[in-house]
Design a protein around this motif. Structure first.
Motif, short mmCIF file in Angstrom:
data_model
loop_
_atom_site.label_atom_id
_atom_site.label_comp_id
_atom_site.label_asym_id
_atom_site.label_seq_id
_atom_site.Cartn_x
_atom_site.Cartn_y
_atom_site.Cartn_z
N ASP A 171 -9.24 32.72 -31.36
CA ASP A 171 -10.40 32.31 -32.15
C ASP A 171 -10.92 33.50 -32.96
N PRO A 172 -10.31 33.78 -34.12
CA PRO A 172 -10.71 34.95 -34.89
C PRO A 172 -12.16 34.87 -35.37
N GLN A 173 -12.63 33.67 -35.64
CA GLN A 173 -14.01 33.51 -36.08
C GLN A 173 -14.98 33.95 -34.98
N GLY A 174 -14.67 33.53 -33.74
CA GLY A 174 -15.48 33.95 -32.61
C GLY A 174 -15.47 35.46 -32.43
N PHE B 99 -26.05 43.79 -29.34
CA PHE B 99 -25.67 42.96 -28.19
C PHE B 99 -24.30 43.45 -27.68
N LYS B 100 -24.35 44.44 -26.81
CA LYS B 100 -23.11 45.09 -26.39
C LYS B 100 -22.43 44.37 -25.23
N ASP B 101 -23.21 43.65 -24.44
CA ASP B 101 -22.66 43.09 -23.20
C ASP B 101 -22.12 41.67 -23.37
N VAL B 102 -21.20 41.53 -24.31
CA VAL B 102 -20.61 40.21 -24.55
C VAL B 102 -19.12 40.27 -24.24
N ASN B 103 -18.67 39.42 -23.34
CA ASN B 103 -17.24 39.38 -23.02
C ASN B 103 -16.45 38.66 -24.10
N GLU B 104 -16.99 37.51 -24.53
CA GLU B 104 -16.24 36.70 -25.48
C GLU B 104 -17.16 35.72 -26.18
N VAL B 105 -16.83 35.45 -27.45
CA VAL B 105 -17.52 34.38 -28.17
C VAL B 105 -16.47 33.41 -28.68
N ARG B 106 -16.68 32.14 -28.43
CA ARG B 106 -15.78 31.13 -29.00
C ARG B 106 -16.61 30.12 -29.78
N GLN B 107 -16.08 29.80 -30.97
CA GLN B 107 -16.84 28.89 -31.80
C GLN B 107 -16.19 27.52 -31.83
N VAL C 84 -20.81 2.93 -38.87
CA VAL C 84 -21.41 4.24 -38.60
C VAL C 84 -22.68 4.38 -39.42
N ASN C 85 -23.79 4.64 -38.75
CA ASN C 85 -25.05 4.84 -39.48
C ASN C 85 -25.11 6.21 -40.11
N GLU C 86 -24.74 7.21 -39.34
CA GLU C 86 -24.88 8.58 -39.84
C GLU C 86 -23.98 9.52 -39.05
N VAL C 87 -23.48 10.55 -39.73
CA VAL C 87 -22.77 11.63 -39.05
C VAL C 87 -23.45 12.93 -39.42
N ARG C 88 -23.75 13.73 -38.43
CA ARG C 88 -24.31 15.06 -38.72
C ARG C 88 -23.44 16.10 -38.01
N GLN C 89 -23.16 17.17 -38.74
CA GLN C 89 -22.29 18.18 -38.16
C GLN C 89 -23.08 19.43 -37.80
N GLY C 90 -22.65 20.09 -36.77
CA GLY C 90 -23.31 21.31 -36.37
C GLY C 90 -22.29 22.32 -35.86
N LYS C 91 -22.80 23.42 -35.35
CA LYS C 91 -21.92 24.44 -34.82
C LYS C 91 -22.11 24.55 -33.32
N TYR C 92 -21.06 24.98 -32.67
CA TYR C 92 -21.10 25.13 -31.22
C TYR C 92 -20.61 26.53 -30.86
N PHE C 93 -21.35 27.21 -30.00
CA PHE C 93 -20.93 28.54 -29.56
C PHE C 93 -20.86 28.60 -28.05
N GLU C 94 -19.81 29.22 -27.57
CA GLU C 94 -19.68 29.47 -26.14
C GLU C 94 -19.66 30.98 -26.00
N ILE C 95 -20.71 31.52 -25.43
CA ILE C 95 -20.85 32.98 -25.37
C ILE C 95 -20.82 33.44 -23.92
N ASP C 96 -19.87 34.30 -23.64
CA ASP C 96 -19.71 34.82 -22.29
C ASP C 96 -20.38 36.19 -22.22
N VAL C 97 -21.55 36.24 -21.57
CA VAL C 97 -22.29 37.50 -21.50
C VAL C 97 -22.13 38.15 -20.13
N LYS C 98 -22.18 39.49 -20.15
CA LYS C 98 -22.06 40.25 -18.89
C LYS C 98 -23.42 40.25 -18.19
N GLU C 99 -23.79 39.15 -17.61
CA GLU C 99 -25.10 39.01 -16.97
C GLU C 99 -24.98 37.85 -15.99
N ASP C 100 -25.41 38.08 -14.75
CA ASP C 100 -25.20 37.06 -13.73
C ASP C 100 -26.41 36.17 -13.49
#
Lengths: 80, 80
Positions: free
Chosen positions: B15-18, B30-38, A33-49
């Motif tokens: 996901d309490p952090q989300g 940002f009021k129009d958010v259904n869900e956030v998952r981290q 392994v040359n390198e490992v870098r960690q990050g964060k991931y967000f899945e955001i469900d917004v009320k917008e189509d």
């Protein structure tokens, strides 16, 4: 829509957490392994189509809350 | 090759952090958010030039160390 965003440390910023993971992997036999870098991931469900508007909203969130732009970059990777 | 992997909590795992992030976003207008998952994001640079083998190595890492498969799923999102 569900928008997925990734937040990573900028290239030149040290990532001690990634280093520790690399050492742990090394100890488990993953030697090549040359390198490992960690990050964060967000899945955001917004009320917008509209995909464009959804992206804009999440970019706004990243700028204002989720990412520390001094040391981090963000990237929207998926909108669905 | 650089392999990017995402580790997320399984759908039915709370996901309490989300939730906290969602509340923080709500407080910022940002009021129009259904869900956030981290989740977590890893960028692993392995000494291997074959994409398929690189993927295999990182899947192996996820199975053995990076993900807790009882409550988490992993996904390889990019190999370059």
């Amino acid at each position: 829509m569900k928008v997925s965003a990734i937040i990573t440390l900028k290239k030149d910023v040290l990532d001690p957490q990634g280093k520790v993971i690399q050492q742990a992997l090394d100890g488990m036999g993953f030697k090549d392994v040359n390198e490992v870098r960690q990050g964060k991931y967000f899945e955001i469900d917004v009320k917008e189509d509209d995909p464009k508007k959804s992206r804009k909203i999440v970019e706004d969130m990243c700028n204002k809350l989720l990412a520390n732009l001094v040391i981090e970059d963000y990237k929207i990777i998926e909108i669905q």
